[in-house]
Scaffold this motif. Sequence first.
Motif, mmCIF file in Angstrom:
data_model
loop_
_atom_site.group_PDB
_atom_site.id
_atom_site.type_symbol
_atom_site.label_atom_id
_atom_site.label_comp_id
_atom_site.label_asym_id
_atom_site.label_seq_id
_atom_site.Cartn_x
_atom_site.Cartn_y
_atom_site.Cartn_z
ATOM 1 N N UNK A 1 49.723 25.577 39.070
ATOM 2 C CA UNK A 1 50.957 25.609 38.289
ATOM 3 C C UNK A 1 50.697 26.490 37.073
ATOM 4 N N UNK A 2 51.271 27.688 37.012
ATOM 5 C CA UNK A 2 50.930 28.635 35.939
ATOM 6 C C UNK A 2 51.408 28.134 34.580
ATOM 7 N N UNK A 3 50.753 28.667 33.546
ATOM 8 C CA UNK A 3 51.183 28.362 32.191
ATOM 9 C C UNK A 3 52.550 28.949 31.898
ATOM 10 N N UNK A 4 53.345 28.242 31.109
ATOM 11 C CA UNK A 4 54.718 28.655 30.861
ATOM 12 C C UNK A 4 54.885 29.408 29.557
ATOM 13 N N UNK B 1 49.096 28.908 27.163
ATOM 14 C CA UNK B 1 49.222 27.680 27.935
ATOM 15 C C UNK B 1 48.338 27.771 29.169
ATOM 16 N N UNK B 2 47.488 26.765 29.380
ATOM 17 C CA UNK B 2 46.535 26.797 30.476
ATOM 18 C C UNK B 2 47.223 26.396 31.781
ATOM 19 N N UNK B 3 46.873 27.032 32.895
ATOM 20 C CA UNK B 3 47.432 26.628 34.181
ATOM 21 C C UNK B 3 46.874 25.267 34.614
ATOM 22 N N UNK B 4 47.617 24.594 35.444
ATOM 23 C CA UNK B 4 47.228 23.283 35.958
ATOM 24 C C UNK B 4 47.015 23.403 37.469
ATOM 25 N N UNK C 1 58.829 30.034 23.080
ATOM 26 C CA UNK C 1 58.433 28.723 22.546
ATOM 27 C C UNK C 1 57.005 28.406 22.965
ATOM 28 N N UNK C 2 56.315 27.606 22.144
ATOM 29 C CA UNK C 2 54.974 27.148 22.480
ATOM 30 C C UNK C 2 55.107 25.974 23.439
ATOM 31 N N UNK C 3 54.672 26.180 24.674
ATOM 32 C CA UNK C 3 54.842 25.170 25.721
ATOM 33 C C UNK C 3 53.477 24.787 26.259
ATOM 34 N N UNK C 4 53.214 23.486 26.346
ATOM 35 C CA UNK C 4 51.997 22.963 26.961
ATOM 36 C C UNK C 4 52.389 22.080 28.135
ATOM 37 N N UNK C 5 51.444 21.917 29.050
ATOM 38 C CA UNK C 5 51.730 21.115 30.242
ATOM 39 C C UNK C 5 50.462 20.416 30.679
ATOM 40 N N UNK C 6 50.663 19.275 31.343
ATOM 41 C CA UNK C 6 49.529 18.487 31.844
ATOM 42 C C UNK C 6 49.988 17.737 33.081
ATOM 43 N N UNK C 7 49.100 17.661 34.076
ATOM 44 C CA UNK C 7 49.425 16.960 35.319
ATOM 45 C C UNK C 7 48.415 15.842 35.540
ATOM 46 N N UNK C 8 48.913 14.678 35.947
ATOM 47 C CA UNK C 8 48.072 13.507 36.188
ATOM 48 C C UNK C 8 48.580 12.783 37.431
ATOM 49 N N UNK C 9 47.674 12.417 38.337
ATOM 50 C CA UNK C 9 46.292 12.875 38.456
ATOM 51 C C UNK C 9 46.253 14.267 39.050
#
Length: 616
Positions: free
Chosen positions: A107-110, A114-117, A30-38
């Motif tokens: 945090x690696x891309x899944x 997907x870009x790592x965070x 699956x196409x998975x994206x991730x984002x972490x804040x802050x």
Amino acid sequence: MKMPPRFAKQMLATIAAMPLLVMEASAAERAITQAIQPSEIALGESARLTITAAGDATTPIAPPVIPGLEFVAVGQSSQIESIDGRTSSTSSVVYQVTPQRVGIYTIPGMSAGSLPQVLRVLPDARDGTVNNSASPALPAALTRGAVGGATRLTADGAAFVRLRLPKHQLYVGESIPVDIQVGMREGLVASLNGLPLMNGDAFTLNKLSARPDRTDQLIGGRPFTVLTWHSELVAVKPGSLSLRIETPLTVRMQSTEPTPQDGRDDSAPGNMLNDPFFQGFFGGTTEKDVTVASAPAAFTVLALPTQDRPPGFNGAVGTFKISSELSAPTGIAGDPLTLRLHVTGAGNFDRVNSAMLGEVDSWKTYAPTARFTPVDNAGFEGEKTFEQPVIASQPGTQTLPGIAFSFFDPDARRYETLHTPALSVAVAGAMGGPPAIARPRVSATTAAPIVALPRAGLGADHRVNEAGVSSLRPPYFQLRYLSIPSGLTLAFAGAWLWLRRREQGQHDRDALELATRTTATLLSQMDRAAAAGDAQLFFIAARSIVQRTLAAAWHLPVEKLTLDAIRLRLGAAAQDILRLFALADEAAFSGCALRTMDSQRWRQLVHRLIAEGIAS
């Protein structure tokens, strides 16, 4: 050919694990994206990781396993769109990310593309590092300023106990909200055998919320059912202290030894067979009672400053506002009114007290009453209302003075004294009273003259007695007559005093006999509770005996015996008594057994107090 039992179990476990492996493989496509804040926080704060996946919204999205980071699911959403006949779906899961130590985490891309965070964790702001990044807003169940503590799983990964605290530095008497979380993995925990208990005498814990919140969370990529109780924690002495929470559980354990892992990854398909969850299907299990403890939480507890302490300070610590009002703007002399003082805010409301008004000219005041209305589950925020009956004794415009309330603000680190404004009341005269009678004033110039009447034609009202008298004083005012009633009065007073002393002596003897019987009854209850392991009945009976003994020795009513009075009179010798009272409060809601407590020590303390008494 007969298959070996161990090989048969591994084959069956592999078949059972196939759906999980297929699910992980499908998730990888699956196409998975991730984002972490802050992306930068201080140790003790939390960030928010949002994982969004396109495709099948029913397949769960598990976060990666990263040492030093804890992921707790706090929200989930899904969306389905249809454009030009093409249907697409996306699903998102929000995780609260709590670091356990300072450092830089990747945090690696899944999925492919997907870009790592990167999450940067700085030292705690209390150590001098200022962090300007604000933590993201969390759902209501995780707010109130608390952040997740370290998660310490049991050796078999079946359960954990965790503390959520807003801060680790506080003042003596300061109240902070606390969440106590007990996580249990389904299939490995048979039962919860009691409420969480506090291990330590430096804090007091208010009664836990009646019903815990129930949520499902992923800890280390594994599902747990988490029960959360809300309460209020208060420090009772200063120093560098630590606190743990313990919970009794019954866990299911494998009856045979598992296969050694030789340091291999436990998440690999072959080693997954050694997971207790799968071994419970194919191997024998047994149940065992265990006590699960949280990771120690360190505190720095500061003593309240003595400088600039106001004379009216009664121990209230927190942030408060006050207001006052009267039940009516007008009144009638002799009729009661109610003066109300409202104290609102956040803090330790158990120590919020007010004597209201004392003696006030033209007013009669009575002792106030108080009631507390919480606005949260722990009783940390709310309103305490004091009501005092007051009666105006004179008509006219009367004034009630303002009320002062002092407290210590832990955020501002100083004492505050608030004042309510004075209240004016229009008081009318008493209804139905006797009317005032105007008496004529007679002056010497207007007095009527005395006119002498002629004697002729007038007869005497009484026959003239020829015998003379030496005094015009009536006989009942003379000494020979006054001695009789005076003697009778003195005899009556003497008899009354004798009967009064006799009655008082009998009352004292009855009170002493009743106190002796009551103490004997409580001692019997305490011994029976010790034999039965009933902590609640044991400590309640012991505390009642100590309270009665101290009150009798100090000639005080039992309800006037406060913890401050015990500390003031006994000093360092009061530690054991205060510890006994704290254990009685804990046992009242903990439901724990007495087998873990030294009941013999407290029985000796109670018997010693009864035998020796306490000097004032």
